[in-house]
Scaffold this motif. Structure first.
Motif, PDB file in Angstrom:
ATOM      1  N   ALA A 107       0.834  -1.206   0.000  1.00 28.85           N
ATOM      2  CA  ALA A 107       0.000   0.000   0.000  1.00 28.85           C
ATOM      3  C   ALA A 107       0.864   1.251   0.000  1.00 28.85           C
ATOM      4  O   ALA A 107       0.596   2.215  -0.716  1.00 28.85           O
ATOM      5  CB  ALA A 107      -0.927  -0.001   1.210  1.00 28.85           C
ATOM      6  N   TRP A 142     -15.471   7.531   4.025  1.00 24.63           N
ATOM      7  CA  TRP A 142     -14.147   7.563   4.653  1.00 24.63           C
ATOM      8  C   TRP A 142     -14.012   8.779   5.559  1.00 24.63           C
ATOM      9  O   TRP A 142     -13.378   8.696   6.610  1.00 24.63           O
ATOM     10  CB  TRP A 142     -13.062   7.585   3.574  1.00 24.63           C
ATOM     11  N   ILE A 147     -11.035   8.917   8.331  1.00 21.19           N
ATOM     12  CA  ILE A 147      -9.876   8.664   7.478  1.00 21.19           C
ATOM     13  C   ILE A 147      -9.450   9.925   6.737  1.00 21.19           C
ATOM     14  O   ILE A 147      -8.253  10.200   6.582  1.00 21.19           O
ATOM     15  CB  ILE A 147     -10.193   7.531   6.476  1.00 21.19           C
ATOM     16  N   ALA A 172      -5.569   5.113   1.818  1.00 16.12           N
ATOM     17  CA  ALA A 172      -6.786   4.393   2.205  1.00 16.12           C
ATOM     18  C   ALA A 172      -7.250   3.462   1.092  1.00 16.12           C
ATOM     19  O   ALA A 172      -7.665   2.328   1.346  1.00 16.12           O
ATOM     20  CB  ALA A 172      -7.886   5.389   2.557  1.00 16.12           C
ATOM     21  N   LEU A 175      -4.979   0.361   1.090  1.00 13.21           N
ATOM     22  CA  LEU A 175      -5.248  -0.507   2.234  1.00 13.21           C
ATOM     23  C   LEU A 175      -6.597  -1.190   2.110  1.00 13.21           C
ATOM     24  O   LEU A 175      -6.773  -2.349   2.512  1.00 13.21           O
ATOM     25  CB  LEU A 175      -5.177   0.299   3.532  1.00 13.21           C
ATOM     26  N   ARG A 176      -7.569  -0.480   1.541  1.00 11.77           N
ATOM     27  CA  ARG A 176      -8.893  -1.077   1.343  1.00 11.77           C
ATOM     28  C   ARG A 176      -8.805  -2.232   0.355  1.00 11.77           C
ATOM     29  O   ARG A 176      -9.459  -3.260   0.528  1.00 11.77           O
ATOM     30  CB  ARG A 176      -9.864  -0.008   0.824  1.00 11.77           C
ATOM     31  N   TYR A 180      -8.347  -4.349   4.415  1.00 10.29           N
ATOM     32  CA  TYR A 180      -8.367  -3.786   5.758  1.00 10.29           C
ATOM     33  C   TYR A 180      -9.721  -3.148   6.060  1.00 10.29           C
ATOM     34  O   TYR A 180     -10.288  -2.458   5.206  1.00 10.29           O
ATOM     35  CB  TYR A 180      -7.277  -2.723   5.902  1.00 10.29           C
ATOM     36  N   GLN A 184      -9.124   0.030  11.001  1.00  9.35           N
ATOM     37  CA  GLN A 184      -7.682  -0.131  10.936  1.00  9.35           C
ATOM     38  C   GLN A 184      -7.066   0.885   9.977  1.00  9.35           C
ATOM     39  O   GLN A 184      -5.964   1.385  10.217  1.00  9.35           O
ATOM     40  CB  GLN A 184      -7.318  -1.555  10.500  1.00  9.35           C
ATOM     41  N   ILE A 185      -7.773   1.174   8.890  1.00 12.50           N
ATOM     42  CA  ILE A 185      -7.271   2.172   7.942  1.00 12.50           C
ATOM     43  C   ILE A 185      -7.198   3.529   8.620  1.00 12.50           C
ATOM     44  O   ILE A 185      -6.230   4.274   8.456  1.00 12.50           O
ATOM     45  CB  ILE A 185      -8.169   2.225   6.699  1.00 12.50           C
TER      46      ILE A 185
END
Length: 235
Positions: A107, A142, A147, A172, A175-176, A180, A184-185
């Motif tokens: 990521a 988000w 986020i 983000a 990671l998505r 995740y 956690q993000i």
């Protein structure tokens, strides 16, 4: 048992810098097999006990105290299937940790170099969504999850995303993709935001990789000593 095979708690303890009481405690916890007692009630340990202690202490850095203890208790019970299952579970957890680390590293690597640098202008929600290839509603979701931190245009009141928010959005998205959850993000992005960039997070991932490497070597060393112990017990 011959006299040469009779070992006192202190004999086992000296090899590892432990106290004799610690050795007795390990026996009471089932980590060492029960020791025969002499006429005066003193414990007589054997090379088998010495190898059990050696295996436990070598397993512990890789499998943790509870994991290593469970493995030795299963071995002392003569349950080879349980021993193998516990060892395999430890390796599976290690593999999952490596996978998580690799996804996080991927990521960060996927972030373009300019994502961490100031850029001209601040894209709108639609422009940023188009840039990321996602729906604008995802960006709003988000934002609600903490986020992203959007700004409002002073004239129109529309959302605008400053350079740091654009960077966070790119991170983000990656990671998505790695599966995740948003919680956690949000935690990962908050760490990047507090550090002022992805550099410190890359250093943290490097330290994590070093710890996994050491743990992996410890697991190899521990299973070698465990195998020797199982052979002594005839398993």
């Amino acid at each position: 048992m011959t006299r040469a095979d009779r070992l006192r708690p202190g004999d086992l303890a000296r090899e590892h810098g432990l106290s004799a009481q610690a050795v007795r405690n390990y026996e009471d916890d089932g980590i060492l097999p029960p020791a025969p007692r002499g006429d005066h009630g003193y414990r007589h340990y054997t090379p088998v006990h010495a190898q059990a202690l050696r295996a436990f202490l070598t397993l512990r850095p890789g499998f943790g105290h509870q994991g290593a203890a469970a493995i030795l208790r299963a071995a002392n019970a003569g349950d080879e299937e349980a021993v193998l299952r516990l060892v395999e579970r430890g390796h599976a957890e290690m593999l999952r940790d490596r996978g998580t680390l690799d996804e996080a590293a991927a990521a960060l690597a996927a972030l373009a170099p300019q994502d961490d640098r100031p850029t001209r202008g601040a894209p709108s929600v639609g422009a940023l969504a188009h840039q990321l290839g996602i729906h604008p509603a995802t960006l709003r979701k988000w934002e609600r999850a903490g986020i992203l931190h959007a700004e409002r245009d002073s004239v129109t009141g529309y959302r605008r995303y400053p350079p740091a928010a654009v960077r966070d959005a790119h991170l983000a998205r990656q990671l998505r993709r790695g599966g995740y959850p948003l919680s956690q993000i949000a935690a990962a992005v908050a760490r990047v935001r507090e550090a002022g960039g992805v550099g410190p997070l890359e250093e943290a991932l490097g330290a994590w990789r070093s710890r996994l490497r050491l743990r992996g070597r410890a697991m190899l060393d521990g299973t070698a000593e465990l195998s020797a112990y199982l052979r002594l017990r005839g398993l």
